[in-house]
Write a protein that holds these residues in place. Structure first.
Motif, PDB file in Angstrom:
ATOM      1  N   GLY A 117       0.913  -1.161  -0.184  1.00  0.00           N
ATOM      2  CA  GLY A 117       0.222  -0.078  -0.013  1.00  0.00           C
ATOM      3  C   GLY A 117       1.037   1.225   0.003  1.00  0.00           C
ATOM      4  O   GLY A 117       1.935   1.235  -0.453  1.00  0.00           O
ATOM      5  N   SER A 118       0.277   2.449   0.417  1.00  0.00           N
ATOM      6  CA  SER A 118       0.808   3.914   0.452  1.00  0.00           C
ATOM      7  C   SER A 118       2.181   3.793   1.464  1.00  0.00           C
ATOM      8  O   SER A 118       3.091   4.665   1.236  1.00  0.00           O
ATOM      9  N   VAL A 119       2.023   3.112   2.288  1.00  0.00           N
ATOM     10  CA  VAL A 119       3.194   2.968   3.399  1.00  0.00           C
ATOM     11  C   VAL A 119       4.515   2.294   2.753  1.00  0.00           C
ATOM     12  O   VAL A 119       5.517   3.153   2.502  1.00  0.00           O
ATOM     13  N   ASN A 123       4.233   7.078  -0.220  1.00  0.00           N
ATOM     14  CA  ASN A 123       3.555   8.301  -0.206  1.00  0.00           C
ATOM     15  C   ASN A 123       2.167   8.404   0.853  1.00  0.00           C
ATOM     16  O   ASN A 123       1.161   8.873   0.483  1.00  0.00           O
ATOM     17  N   TYR A 124       2.561   7.687   2.233  1.00  0.00           N
ATOM     18  CA  TYR A 124       1.642   7.596   3.174  1.00  0.00           C
ATOM     19  C   TYR A 124       1.231   8.884   3.758  1.00  0.00           C
ATOM     20  O   TYR A 124       2.128   9.613   3.797  1.00  0.00           O
ATOM     21  N   THR A 125       0.013   9.030   4.156  1.00  0.00           N
ATOM     22  CA  THR A 125      -0.182  10.411   5.109  1.00  0.00           C
ATOM     23  C   THR A 125      -0.784   9.970   6.500  1.00  0.00           C
ATOM     24  O   THR A 125      -0.659   8.708   6.678  1.00  0.00           O
ATOM     25  N   ASN A 127      -3.194   9.436   7.483  1.00  0.00           N
ATOM     26  CA  ASN A 127      -4.731   8.840   7.255  1.00  0.00           C
ATOM     27  C   ASN A 127      -4.624   7.723   6.743  1.00  0.00           C
ATOM     28  O   ASN A 127      -5.650   6.880   6.619  1.00  0.00           O
ATOM     29  N   SER A 128      -3.264   6.890   6.368  1.00  0.00           N
ATOM     30  CA  SER A 128      -3.122   5.851   5.495  1.00  0.00           C
ATOM     31  C   SER A 128      -3.362   4.620   6.541  1.00  0.00           C
ATOM     32  O   SER A 128      -3.265   4.821   7.753  1.00  0.00           O
ATOM     33  N   ASP A 129      -3.552   3.657   6.040  1.00  0.00           N
ATOM     34  CA  ASP A 129      -3.513   2.148   6.736  1.00  0.00           C
ATOM     35  C   ASP A 129      -2.647   1.582   6.345  1.00  0.00           C
ATOM     36  O   ASP A 129      -1.694   1.752   5.344  1.00  0.00           O
ATOM     37  N   ASP A 131      -1.312  -2.030   5.032  1.00  0.00           N
ATOM     38  CA  ASP A 131      -1.919  -3.186   4.107  1.00  0.00           C
ATOM     39  C   ASP A 131      -0.812  -4.212   4.473  1.00  0.00           C
ATOM     40  O   ASP A 131       0.462  -4.120   3.968  1.00  0.00           O
ATOM     41  N   TRP A 152      -2.824   2.697  14.313  1.00  0.00           N
ATOM     42  CA  TRP A 152      -2.959   2.711  12.919  1.00  0.00           C
ATOM     43  C   TRP A 152      -3.932   1.882  12.727  1.00  0.00           C
ATOM     44  O   TRP A 152      -4.035   0.759  12.958  1.00  0.00           O
ATOM     45  N   LYS A 269      -8.114   5.197  -6.688  1.00  0.00           N
ATOM     46  CA  LYS A 269      -6.879   5.735  -6.894  1.00  0.00           C
ATOM     47  C   LYS A 269      -5.918   4.835  -7.704  1.00  0.00           C
ATOM     48  O   LYS A 269      -4.961   5.360  -8.328  1.00  0.00           O
TER      49      LYS A 269
END
Length: 325
Positions: A117-119, A123-125, A127-129, A131, A152, A269
């Protein structure tokens, strides 16, 4: 990756840690020390990890690169697997360590675990989880679970090797293989017996092969759906209806454009990212113009082009026989 890229992605408040883990064992790091932004930027170009701009995996490097890394970071213990991870200085949470803690706490006998995922993409924020894929040999049945760990949100995908392969086979047929992407592009957090490396290699090979060649029936169905929505858009007189039809058509035509190129699909996305990878994101630009109130003409033109590349509109005279009952 330049210092400007780092600041753009994470703000000015970014720190970096060198973490060492005992080889072939799960658990917390056995060594941790801070490194400077300059040190990170000096070693970062030595590694092929474009999808992971904030993390460097040192445990697979050859002797020549290892020597160059030690010149920057100092002596490294060959008995440890090292990772350099970035973390926001104003957050009290390291997502990679949080994910490791979760696996150690709940699945100490897991053979492999991936953080995607985004992590993993860097590019995580806030609000990211997280995965996470976990492979457990004696799991009674595969499951997906949403939970929270150390603040988290977590999406946990638990599998045996056999169930993982079954799910992947179905995902491939659907042209959306999120598990493969997590394995191929994510962070391999745990590899107790070589399972993780094998899974990563197989995932990369399957992604490189690409999705199945579309059948004539699939292309007809997708063309039919896009044609129907396009006619609704052209005939729309209500501005709100136009927006709703255009939103659905963006997805429908975007997927058709990718299927014609025999590319992988994605939801939300990830569809946008797949379109960008395939250089097919003019649809998005034209849709954005429509949403801004600049008219639907450009968007209609781009959708027409997509339909032409797939064989054209499904016009009057198209007929599909129902399967015998």
């Amino acid at each position: 990756m330049s210092g400007d890229d780092v600041r753009h992605a994470y703000g000015d408040n970014m720190g970096w840690r060198l973490k060492g883990y005992a080889k072939r064992r799960s658990g917390p790091p056995v060594s941790v020390r801070e490194i400077s932004r300059a040190q990170f930027l000096e070693i970062r170009p030595l590694f092929d990890a474009e999808d992971n701009p904030w993390l460097v995996d040192l445990h697979e490097v050859g002797p020549d690169i290892w020597h160059r890394v030690e010149q920057v970071l100092g002596p490294l213990d060959p008995g440890q697997d090292y990772y350099v991870t970035g973390y926001p200085l104003d957050w009290d949470k390291d997502p990679v360590q949080v994910a490791r803690d979760l696996i150690d706490e709940r699945y100490p006998l897991a053979t492999a675990a991936f953080l995607g995922g985004s992590v993993a993409a860097g590019n995580y924020t806030a609000n990211s989880d997280l995965d996470i894929i976990v492979i457990v040999d004696d799991l009674p049945c595969a499951f997906r679970e949403t939970l929270e760990h150390r603040g988290w949100p977590v999406e946990l995908f638990c599998h045996t090797i056999e169930s993982f392969q079954d799910f992947v086979a179905r995902d491939i047929q659907d042209r959306r293989p999120p598990l493969l992407h997590m394995c191929a592009e994510g962070f391999l957090m745990l590899d107790a017996d070589g399972t993780g490396q094998r899974m990563r290699a197989e995932a990369r090979a399957l992604l490189d092969i690409g999705p199945p060649i579309p059948t004539a029936t699939e292309l007809e169905d997708r063309r039919y759906g896009a044609t129907d929505l396009l006619e609704d858009l052209i005939g729309a007189r209500d501005d709100d209806e136009r927006l709703f039809v255009a939103a659905r058509l963006l997805t429908c035509a975007g997927e058709l454009a990718l299927v014609v190129q025999n590319k992988w699909l994605g939801h939300g996305k990830w569809l946008l990212r797949r379109l960008r990878e395939a250089k097919a994101d003019e649809l998005v630009d034209a849709y954005r113009a429509l949403v801004r109130g600049e008219g639907a003409e450009w968007f209609i033109e781009v959708v027409e082009h997509v339909l032409t590349s797939a064989g054209g509109r499904m016009e009057v005279g198209y007929r599909r026989e129902a399967s015998p009952r």
